[in-house]
Design a protein around this motif. Structure first.
Motif, PDB file in Angstrom:
ATOM      1  N   LYS A 166      50.163  22.170 -11.688  1.00 63.88           N
ATOM      2  CA  LYS A 166      51.177  21.209 -11.240  1.00 63.88           C
ATOM      3  C   LYS A 166      51.805  20.431 -12.399  1.00 63.88           C
ATOM      4  O   LYS A 166      52.960  20.015 -12.323  1.00 63.88           O
ATOM      5  N   TRP A 178      55.335  21.168 -13.670  1.00 67.54           N
ATOM      6  CA  TRP A 178      56.499  20.860 -12.845  1.00 67.54           C
ATOM      7  C   TRP A 178      56.946  19.436 -13.141  1.00 67.54           C
ATOM      8  O   TRP A 178      56.132  18.578 -13.446  1.00 67.54           O
ATOM      9  N   ASP A 179      58.235  19.184 -13.035  1.00 72.48           N
ATOM     10  CA  ASP A 179      58.768  17.847 -13.288  1.00 72.48           C
ATOM     11  C   ASP A 179      59.178  17.241 -11.951  1.00 72.48           C
ATOM     12  O   ASP A 179      60.128  17.702 -11.316  1.00 72.48           O
ATOM     13  N   ASP A 180      58.435  16.225 -11.536  1.00 72.19           N
ATOM     14  CA  ASP A 180      58.646  15.675 -10.197  1.00 72.19           C
ATOM     15  C   ASP A 180      59.969  14.921 -10.045  1.00 72.19           C
ATOM     16  O   ASP A 180      60.358  14.550  -8.953  1.00 72.19           O
ATOM     17  N   ARG A 181      60.681  14.729 -11.165  1.00 69.90           N
ATOM     18  CA  ARG A 181      62.005  14.098 -11.032  1.00 69.90           C
ATOM     19  C   ARG A 181      63.012  15.085 -10.445  1.00 69.90           C
ATOM     20  O   ARG A 181      64.077  14.697  -9.980  1.00 69.90           O
ATOM     21  N   MET A 228      60.109  20.641  -4.431  1.00 74.53           N
ATOM     22  CA  MET A 228      58.916  19.983  -3.930  1.00 74.53           C
ATOM     23  C   MET A 228      57.661  20.818  -4.181  1.00 74.53           C
ATOM     24  O   MET A 228      57.670  22.031  -4.002  1.00 74.53           O
ATOM     25  N   THR A 229      56.576  20.136  -4.557  1.00 75.28           N
ATOM     26  CA  THR A 229      55.252  20.761  -4.630  1.00 75.28           C
ATOM     27  C   THR A 229      54.352  19.955  -3.682  1.00 75.28           C
ATOM     28  O   THR A 229      54.761  18.873  -3.228  1.00 75.28           O
ATOM     29  N   THR A 287      51.952  17.254  -2.187  1.00 76.73           N
ATOM     30  CA  THR A 287      51.778  15.887  -2.688  1.00 76.73           C
ATOM     31  C   THR A 287      50.314  15.578  -3.014  1.00 76.73           C
ATOM     32  O   THR A 287      50.025  14.578  -3.661  1.00 76.73           O
ATOM     33  N   LYS A 298      60.473  11.445  -1.332  1.00 76.40           N
ATOM     34  CA  LYS A 298      61.702  11.718  -2.100  1.00 76.40           C
ATOM     35  C   LYS A 298      62.941  11.671  -1.219  1.00 76.40           C
ATOM     36  O   LYS A 298      64.063  11.753  -1.719  1.00 76.40           O
TER      37      LYS A 298
END
Ligand code: FAD
Length: 523
Positions: free
Chosen positions: A420, A423-426, A430-431, A433, A495
């Motif tokens: 994880k 990955w860039d959560d910005r 979606m991954t 939570t 988000k």
């Protein structure tokens, strides 16, 4: 004569140019717009081609199709719609390789992105001392990006399994594959984008410039703009690949080894690519007797393993090690040392030596086989899920050893873990939570060979999603489809507010990529 009449009913001659007759559902002025009128088509042949997708589950014709020559043509169309009293949908279509109508535009205009491909907009920058990159048009196929970058001995770092997808299409989702555990999804390997927003503005964006649009568009399902160029990281391309499949009958060993292979511990001495597959037991009896990877002898040995162990399925780790000819000996040693640390069924190692291009383009061979068997252009009710590592064994018990125990749907099941932190959560993608380092991609890639199959496979997919909900298992859809806005709100979770805010900023009339049904038109 009949042909001439037919042609005339689609086209009128105006100002010396062939122009399509206005479509009833679109403003007539659109067909007088000097720059793009001659690039719009309303004839039934053209709209029919844009009325379905790879999934063949949904059919809806657009009013017109735009064949842009340059990004400016797309901007012109979007500006026209956005400023019209009754804005109409505008939907970029790459290869139409989605499966739930995401690239369709009923009541609006499909933008056939591939029309720009003739411009060969793929430019490699390989200046000495600087990190190399490629500027690729959003309409370009990854196969063509590969061809162009290899001329410089370079290649992108992360690939989807299939290369006849467009750059803009995969970046609108995430673009995952067996290299993502190491480098993140394709969206994590992009430096800069050109995006045409829902108001028709052409914007260059990156982590430092217009960053909210950059992060929104990556994994943004086409909601915030049309990606017309992406600057993508490159690495030196290897020449050859050792490609292996290792068979397991025990899911716990399979996942343990997969997670080891994607860990930092194994990373340097390990595979450059890690994926996995699940083959249901019944498929050994009823399925094909050979595949592009497995010979008839291999499959009969595997069938023997399946019946001996009474497992509901056989699991394969698929790994690839890159090398160049001068490192053949060391790749053999490296492979041997790595395999020694794994727990696959003794003797069940299947190895191939292929070129780098043959490896990356491997699904092409499967496509040819399926096309000749007449089972490529069939409905594909696919379901792709991201599942937290802590629930993957529960998923296996509930789905492969439960719901599908005695089933044999046609298709392929993929299952592999990713890290994880790559990955860039910005970004909008979606991954799960769940606060865990690793999650699994599970892809149920069904082919429906009859109308009954479509219904049955849809029921299987629903049962899988119900099982996730009932057991509190977070199964986040990848390449998502939700029928209601509530479903989308659940998908985006915390988000959602940000997604809605950015939509209002960059596509205030909600005209773009409406096939996802995330936002209702504000018209
Ligand atoms: P389309 O289906 O044409 O479009 C998909 C969506 O993106 C639509 O909403 C469209 O409006 C939007 N869109 C298209 N172009 C643009 C653009 N330039 N700018 C903004 N929005 C745009 N995915 C993976 O991640 N990994 C895989 O290994 C993988 N393998 C696949 C194998 C096969 C055989 C198939 C059919 C699909 C596979 N996919 C995989 C899924 C693929 O990433 C998606 O289908 C993706 O949408 C790309 O397809 P496309 O280029 O045809 O886009």
């Amino acid at each position: 004569v009949a042909l001439a009449l037919l042609t005339c009913s689609f086209l009128s001659v105006a100002a010396g140019q062939l122009r399509p007759l206005p479509a009833a559902g679109l403003p007539g002025d659109l067909f007088n717009l000097g720059s793009i009128a001659s690039r719009l088509r309303t004839d039934r042949d053209t709209t029919a081609k844009a009325s379905t997708d790879f999934g063949r589950m949904v059919r809806a014709a657009p009013e017109a199709v735009l064949h842009p020559r340059t990004p400016a043509d797309i901007a012109e169309l979007i500006r026209f719609s956005a400023s019209s009293p009754a804005p109409f949908p505008v939907v970029p279509r790459g290869q139409g390789h989605s499966w739930r109508g995401q690239s369709l535009a009923p009541g609006g205009v499909v933008v056939d992105m591939r029309s720009m491909a003739r411009g060969h907009r793929v430019n490699v920058s390989a200046a000495a001392g600087a990190e190399p990159y490629v500027d690729a048009g959003g309409e370009q196929l990854w196969a063509d990006v590969l061809r162009a970058t290899l001329r410089h001995g370079l290649a992108p770092r992360v690939w989807t399994d299939y290369l006849r997808l467009t750059v803009g299409g995969t970046l609108s989702n995430a673009g995952i594959g067996g290299q993502a555990f190491r480098h993140g999804p394709q969206i994590a390997n992009v430096h800069e984008l050109d995006v045409i927003t829902g108001t028709g503005e052409m914007v260059t964006c990156s982590r430092d410039e217009n960053s909210d649009l950059f992060f929104a568009a990556l994994g943004g399902l086409g909601q915030f703009g049309v990606i017309t160029r992406a600057r993508i990281r490159l690495e030196p391309a290897p020449k050859r690949v050792r490609w292996v499949r290792l068979a397991y009958s025990d899911i716990a060993m399979f996942t343990k080894d997969q997670e080891f292979l994607i860990s930092n511990q194994a990373s340097d001495a390990g595979f450059n690519y890690v994926e996995g597959q699940v083959q249901l037991n019944r498929s050994f009896i009823e399925g094909p007797k050979s595949t592009p990877f497995f010979s008839t002898t291999d499959l009969s040995r595997l069938a023997g393993l399946a019946s001996r162990t009474d497992s509901a399925a056989i699991y394969y780790i698929e790994g690839a090690m890159y090398y160049n000819e001068d490192t053949t000996i060391s790749v053999d040693q490296k492979m041997e040392a790595l395999l020694d640390q794994l727990n696959f069924e003794p003797g069940f190692v299947f190895t191939k030596g292929v070129t780098y291009v043959q490896f990356l383009d491997r699904v092409r061979e499967e496509e040819s086989a399926l096309r000749s068997a007449g089972v490529w252009e069939v409905p594909h009710p696919w379901l792709n899920l991201f599942i937290p590592r802590s629930r993957i064994l529960d998923f296996d018990t509930g789905v492969f050893k439960g719901l599908l125990r005695d089933a044999n749907p046609a298709g392929i099941i993929l299952m592999y873990p990713m890290n994880k932190d790559r990955w860039d959560d910005r970004m909008t993608a979606m991954t799960p939570t769940a606060d865990e380092d690793v999650f699994y991609a599970v892809s149920l890639l069904w082919s429906a060979l009859s109308a009954d199959d479509v219904e049955q496979l849809e029921r299987v997919n629903e049962s899988v999603l119900d099982l996730c909900a009932e057991t509190g298992m977070e199964c986040k859809q990848y390449l998502p489809h939700h029928a209601s806005q509530e479903g989308w709100q659940r998908h985006f979770g915390t988000k959602w507010g940000k997604v809605a805010e950015l939509k209002a900023k960059y596509d205030p009339q909600a005209i773009l990529s409406r096939g996802h049904k995330i936002f209702r038109s504000r018209a």
